[in-house]
Design an enzyme around this catalytic site. Structure first.
Site, PDB file in Angstrom:
ATOM      1  N   TYR A  33      44.637  42.610  39.445  1.00 41.68           N
ATOM      2  CA  TYR A  33      43.433  42.678  38.610  1.00 41.68           C
ATOM      3  C   TYR A  33      42.394  43.519  39.334  1.00 41.68           C
ATOM      4  O   TYR A  33      42.144  43.322  40.536  1.00 41.68           O
ATOM      5  CB  TYR A  33      42.847  41.292  38.346  1.00 41.68           C
ATOM      6  CG  TYR A  33      41.463  41.349  37.721  1.00 41.68           C
ATOM      7  CD1 TYR A  33      41.305  41.399  36.348  1.00 41.68           C
ATOM      8  CD2 TYR A  33      40.317  41.394  38.525  1.00 41.68           C
ATOM      9  CE1 TYR A  33      40.039  41.480  35.772  1.00 41.68           C
ATOM     10  CE2 TYR A  33      39.058  41.477  37.961  1.00 41.68           C
ATOM     11  CZ  TYR A  33      38.928  41.519  36.577  1.00 41.68           C
ATOM     12  OH  TYR A  33      37.683  41.623  36.015  1.00 41.68           O
ATOM     13  N   GLU A  52      37.674  46.691  33.067  1.00 43.11           N
ATOM     14  CA  GLU A  52      38.706  46.047  33.884  1.00 43.11           C
ATOM     15  C   GLU A  52      40.101  46.472  33.453  1.00 43.11           C
ATOM     16  O   GLU A  52      40.314  46.961  32.334  1.00 43.11           O
ATOM     17  CB  GLU A  52      38.596  44.518  33.799  1.00 43.11           C
ATOM     18  CG  GLU A  52      38.870  43.936  32.439  1.00 43.11           C
ATOM     19  CD  GLU A  52      38.736  42.420  32.416  1.00 43.11           C
ATOM     20  OE1 GLU A  52      39.516  41.783  31.676  1.00 43.11           O
ATOM     21  OE2 GLU A  52      37.859  41.879  33.122  1.00 43.11           O
TER      22      GLU A  52
END
Length: 384
Positions: A101, A189
């Site tokens: 991530y 993201e």
């Protein structure tokens, strides 16, 4: 403004971030044709503005044309958390060994942007942040100077990313920050950022939310903005006059209605504090009459995810008796109240409002804390 995954990936690819081969499809035949051109296996992914698409059946991995047709037939036209799926992204499947991530957002507590990296990619990062905060490495950035190369390397190192891909991950994180900064982002993201056996790093998903008030500076992104018509709740909100910042759909199950943005935000915070999850932000505004209150309740009841509603009104311009009339009018339209409704009234004509309220249909609490706790408890009982 939130970009669709395919739109965000287009922006990412232009900036040099590796993304899988993909093609947008609006019909089942187009999806199958795209899958044949890309080559199996492929992922067929619903393009709607919600999270948790995979768990809701909006993402399917297929290995041949028959499976591709079946998946496309299931996904195109489905109702996914209140959104009608009109398009799918047919995308090359990535054979990965690890999921990471990376992201950038604004830390409002610190008043600075923060870069985040974790080895716990591919799962809900909010859950990771709550249950295992140490699994997410963070680095705050001075917006006057931007992200220094050493900061990108440091946060990647702090996250424990393998050295074979650490440099590439740091480079991607730097690119994300530059896009976030230059294009007036609010959140950006990649989850997951996939690592292959050959140590290639590929953005298998993409999230890019842009400050809607800054779109005049971002004409290319502004062209990607969609009307709310693809979401029944947002369309109904516009019909009722709850536009822009008055109504925001969230992903929880406690409906929230109040008069004034600060009051509603405080109620959202209390719902979270007492262990609940807000389903929406709905500000009916000052001086709201009975009809507007009734419309607000109808809107929140229309959200299938709502398991309870808390009504928080502090009377100033808005009179408590008008609010009470609106609540009664709205509830009278239902043969059966769909979910528990908890009301807190204070301020102008609050006592008169309490007398007017039909307590056979609503639960009345004298304090906001008690009202929120009751709403959270009621939602938990419905889920159970």
């Amino acid at each position: 403004m939130r970009l669709h995954e395919y739109q965000a990936k287009g922006v990412f690819a232009e900036a040099g971030i590796p993304t899988p081969a993909s093609e947008l499809a609006r019909t089942v035949d187009e999806a199958v044709e795209a899958a044949e051109e890309i080559g199996y296996p492929v992922a067929i992914k619903a393009q709607v503005h919600v999270g948790g698409r995979g768990k809701a059946g909006g993402i399917k991995l297929v290995d041949d044309a028959e499976e591709a047709r079946e998946a496309a037939e299931d996904i195109i036209g489905m109702d996914l958390k209140g959104y009608d799926v009109e398009t799918v992204l047919v995308e090359e499947a990535v054979d990965f060994t690890n999921e990471l991530y990376v992201g950038v957002t604004m830390d409002r507590g610190e008043g600075r942007p923060v870069a985040m990296v974790s080895k716990r990619g591919g799962v809900n990062i909010e859950e990771v942040a709550e249950e295992e905060p140490e699994a997410i490495a963070r680095e705050h950035i001075d917006p006057a100077f931007g992200m220094h190369p050493f900061q990108a390397r440091k946060v990647v190192y702090d996250a424990g990313i393998d050295g074979a891909v650490a440099g590439e991950v740091a480079s991607i994180l730097t690119t994300l920050y530059e896009m976030w900064d230059e294009r007036d982002g609010s959140d950006i993201e990649i989850n997951p950022l996939m690592v292959t056996e050959d140590d290639d790093v590929i953005a298998a998903d993409a999230v890019f939310n842009v400050d809607g008030d800054a779109l005049f500076r971002q004409p290319e992104l502004a062209e990607m903005e969609e009307k709310a018509a693809d979401n029944e709740l947002e369309a109904k909100a516009q019909e009722y006059g709850f536009e822009g910042s008055n109504y925001v759909q969230l992903d929880g199950n406690v409906g929230i209605i109040g008069n004034g943005a600060g009051l509603v935000m405080g109620t959202l915070d209390l719902v979270d504090y007492y262990g609940g999850s807000p389903a929406n932000f709905l500000d009916i505004g000052g001086g709201a009459k009975a009809e507007r209150v009734a419309n607000a309740l109808d809107l929140v009841f229309s959200d299938e995810d709502v398991d309870s509603v808390v009504f928080n009104i502090f009377g100033g311009i808005t009179r408590g008796d008008e609010v009470a009339n609106g609540i009664n009018e709205a509830l009278d339209e239902f043969d059966e109240i769909p979910v528990p409704v908890i009301v807190r009234l204070a301020g102008t004509n609050a006592e008169e409002g309490m007398e007017i309220l039909n307590t056979d249909l609503v639960q009345v609490e004298s304090t906001l804390e008690d009202a929120v706790q009751a709403a959270v408890d009621a939602a938990e009982e419905v889920k159970a």
